[in-house]
Design an enzyme around this catalytic site. Structure first.
Site, PDB file in Angstrom:
ATOM      1  N   ARG A  46     -17.509 -74.121  20.934  1.00  0.00           N
ATOM      2  CA  ARG A  46     -17.291 -72.668  21.049  1.00  0.00           C
ATOM      3  C   ARG A  46     -17.364 -72.397  22.694  1.00  0.00           C
ATOM      4  NH1 ARG A  46     -20.766 -68.940  20.485  1.00  0.00           N
ATOM      5  NH2 ARG A  46     -21.549 -69.479  18.586  1.00  0.00           N
ATOM      6  N   TYR A  98       3.173 -54.485  27.430  1.00  0.00           N
ATOM      7  CA  TYR A  98       3.207 -55.075  26.342  1.00  0.00           C
ATOM      8  C   TYR A  98       2.568 -54.092  24.806  1.00  0.00           C
ATOM      9  CZ  TYR A  98       2.063 -58.374  22.582  1.00  0.00           C
ATOM     10  OH  TYR A  98       2.009 -59.160  21.277  1.00  0.00           O
ATOM     11  N   ASP A 170      -1.006 -59.067  34.156  1.00  0.00           N
ATOM     12  CA  ASP A 170      -0.538 -59.873  32.900  1.00  0.00           C
ATOM     13  C   ASP A 170       0.759 -60.497  33.567  1.00  0.00           C
ATOM     14  OD1 ASP A 170       0.949 -60.607  30.676  1.00  0.00           O
ATOM     15  OD2 ASP A 170       0.363 -59.138  29.500  1.00  0.00           O
ATOM     16  N   LYS A 195       3.761 -67.975  25.308  1.00  0.00           N
ATOM     17  CA  LYS A 195       5.147 -67.737  25.780  1.00  0.00           C
ATOM     18  C   LYS A 195       5.673 -69.038  26.606  1.00  0.00           C
ATOM     19  CE  LYS A 195       4.386 -64.197  23.357  1.00  0.00           C
ATOM     20  NZ  LYS A 195       4.124 -62.702  24.001  1.00  0.00           N
TER      21      LYS A 195
HETATM   22  C1  LIG Z   1       2.864 -61.724  23.741  1.00  0.00           C
HETATM   23  C2  LIG Z   1       2.310 -60.864  24.824  1.00  0.00           C
HETATM   24  C3  LIG Z   1       1.134 -60.829  24.888  1.00  0.00           C
HETATM   25  C4  LIG Z   1       0.142 -60.952  23.810  1.00  0.00           C
HETATM   26  O1  LIG Z   1      -0.012 -62.392  23.543  1.00  0.00           O
HETATM   27  P1  LIG Z   1      -0.055 -63.098  22.031  1.00  0.00           P
HETATM   28  O2  LIG Z   1      -0.347 -64.620  22.473  1.00  0.00           O
HETATM   29  O3  LIG Z   1       0.745 -62.696  21.042  1.00  0.00           O
HETATM   30  O4  LIG Z   1      -1.547 -62.597  21.618  1.00  0.00           O
HETATM   31  C5  LIG Z   1       0.651 -59.995  26.052  1.00  0.00           C
HETATM   32  N1  LIG Z   1       1.320 -59.781  27.136  1.00  0.00           N
HETATM   33  C6  LIG Z   1       2.692 -60.078  27.151  1.00  0.00           C
HETATM   34  C7  LIG Z   1       3.181 -59.661  28.367  1.00  0.00           C
HETATM   35  C8  LIG Z   1       3.057 -60.710  26.221  1.00  0.00           C
HETATM   36  O5  LIG Z   1       4.596 -60.977  26.020  1.00  0.00           O
END
Ligand SMILES: *Cc1c(COP(=O)(O)O)cnc(C)c1O
Length: 379
Positions: A46, A98, A170, A195
């Site tokens: 962890r 998001y 982000d 992604k």
């Molecule tokens: C998908 C996404 C998230 C969240 O990510 P997860 O892996 O689904 O928890 C945060 N920000 C953006 C821009 C995203 O497309």
């Protein structure tokens, strides 16, 4: 060294013990100690694991940051990054973000005494107007979801520096191949590695990168204490994805631009949102702060929701699904799918209307994708 060389070599040298060219999957919960007084670099997975370490240092290098931390999901990474804000303090976030980040601000942080105000994502002045004496952090997503609006990272970084505020970005939609927020003055970068970084729609993950030792310590302590860490196998999958990030992003972008241009001249389409189009209101800013425009295309249909429903019913290659950034092209209705958690009123304030369609352009042949859209938009 160049981006693609770093992605393949740095942070992941051949295993010193066996010569294994890929980083081994260290599927172990714990590590033997030397004696009671001394523990080795790794002692409990962890807190740290060699496969995760390789991923963390590779992502940090690609973002040109000093410290990387990997998480079990993008929202876990977001939650960890936001831990630098304390109860009683305030956040300013873009309004086109998001849906899961909005849920964190409203459902998790607000009851704990951290309030969030929302600025118009595309306007530096709007962020400035939302700042209060208690503002600790500005949260931006650029390009934003789903409207692909840009926030001016350099201008916001200057504003934050002047006011002693942390700027967190982000960077999921661009990936570090097209945009490196730390180079533009941001303090923290967050990713959903689910992604583009993973890139194959087969793993959920997240990451935080910073060059600030104080921020890193706070977020790392949170990572170990809250424990939302990725499994070694998942880290390995994301590492594998990173090795081809450059060639994937170039291909996603080339096809996205072609599809955006195709949609723009189609009579059923009301408006196309893609930062690579000269008609995008922030195309000049996109050229300045990004080295490419990414693989996401959003558009509005003249026929409203019925036209969206018809398109989705007729489309064949594009898969109806929520995610993005994988090899297969996906189609979604932001109002009905990714942003379902928002009230209609909030969605409308964000201009997230029912007539929108969001495409994640995959790695199929662009002409096949175009033909699929042409066929599905007809009649
Ligand atoms: C998908 C996404 C998230 C969240 O990510 P997860 O892996 O689904 O928890 C945060 N920000 C953006 C821009 C995203 O497309």
């Amino acid at each position: 060294m160049h981006f693609e060389t770093l992605a393949i070599h740095d942070g992941q040298a051949p295993d010193p013990q066996t010569g294994s060219v890929t980083v081994p999957i260290f599927q172990t919960s714990t590590f033997e100690r030397d004696d009671l007084e001394h523990r080795r670099e790794f002692f409990y997975s962890r807190i740290g694991n060699p496969t995760r370490s390789a991923l963390e240092s590779t992502i940090a290098l690609l973002e040109n940051g000093r410290y990387g931390l990997a998480f079990a999901s993008g929202v876990a990474a977001t939650m960890a990054a936001l831990h630098v804000v304390n109860p009683g303090e305030h956040i300013v976030a873009g309004n086109d973000i998001y849906g899961g980040s909005y849920r964190i601000f409203e459902q998790l942080l607000r009851p704990w005494g951290v309030t969030t105000s929302y600025a118009a994502s595309e306007s530096t002045e709007s962020y400035a107007e939302c700042i209060t004496p208690k503002t600790k952090l500005i949260w931006i997503e650029t390009p934003s979801n789903p409207l692909l609006q840009l926030s001016d990272i350099r201008a916001l970084a200057a504003l934050c520096k002047e006011r002693g505020i942390v700027l967190a970005v982000d960077n999921t939609f661009s990936s570090p191949y097209f945009q490196r927020p730390l180079d533009l003055g941001a303090n923290i970068v967050v990713h959903s590695t689910t992604k583009y970084l993973g890139g194959h729609s087969d793993v959920i993950g997240g990451a935080v990168v910073t060059s600030n030792p104080g921020l890193h310590t706070t977020i790392k302590n949170y990572q170990g204490a809250a424990g939302a860490i990725p499994a070694p196998w998942d880290c390995w999958l994301i590492l594998r994805g990173l090795k081809t990030l450059k060639i994937r992003m170039k291909e996603h972008e080339a096809s996205a631009l072609q599809i955006a241009k195709f949609l723009q001249q189609h009579p059923a389409v009301k408006e196309v949102f893609y930062p690579g189009l000269p008609s995008h209101p922030q195309h000049e800013l996109a050229k300045e702060q990004m080295s490419g425009f990414g693989g996401m295309v959003t558009f509005a249909l003249k026929g409203g929701l019925p036209a969206v429903e018809q398109l989705i019913a007729r489309i064949k290659l594009f898969v109806l699904a929520d995610s993005l950034g994988g090899v297969e092209s996906l189609i979604s209705s932001p109002a009905k799918m990714t942003l379902w958690a928002l009230s209609k009123e909030v969605r409308e304030r964000r201009k997230c209307t029912d007539d929108l369609v969001r495409l994640s352009i995959g790695l199929e042949n662009a002409e096949d994708l175009e033909a699929d859209l042409l066929n599905a938009l007809a009649g």
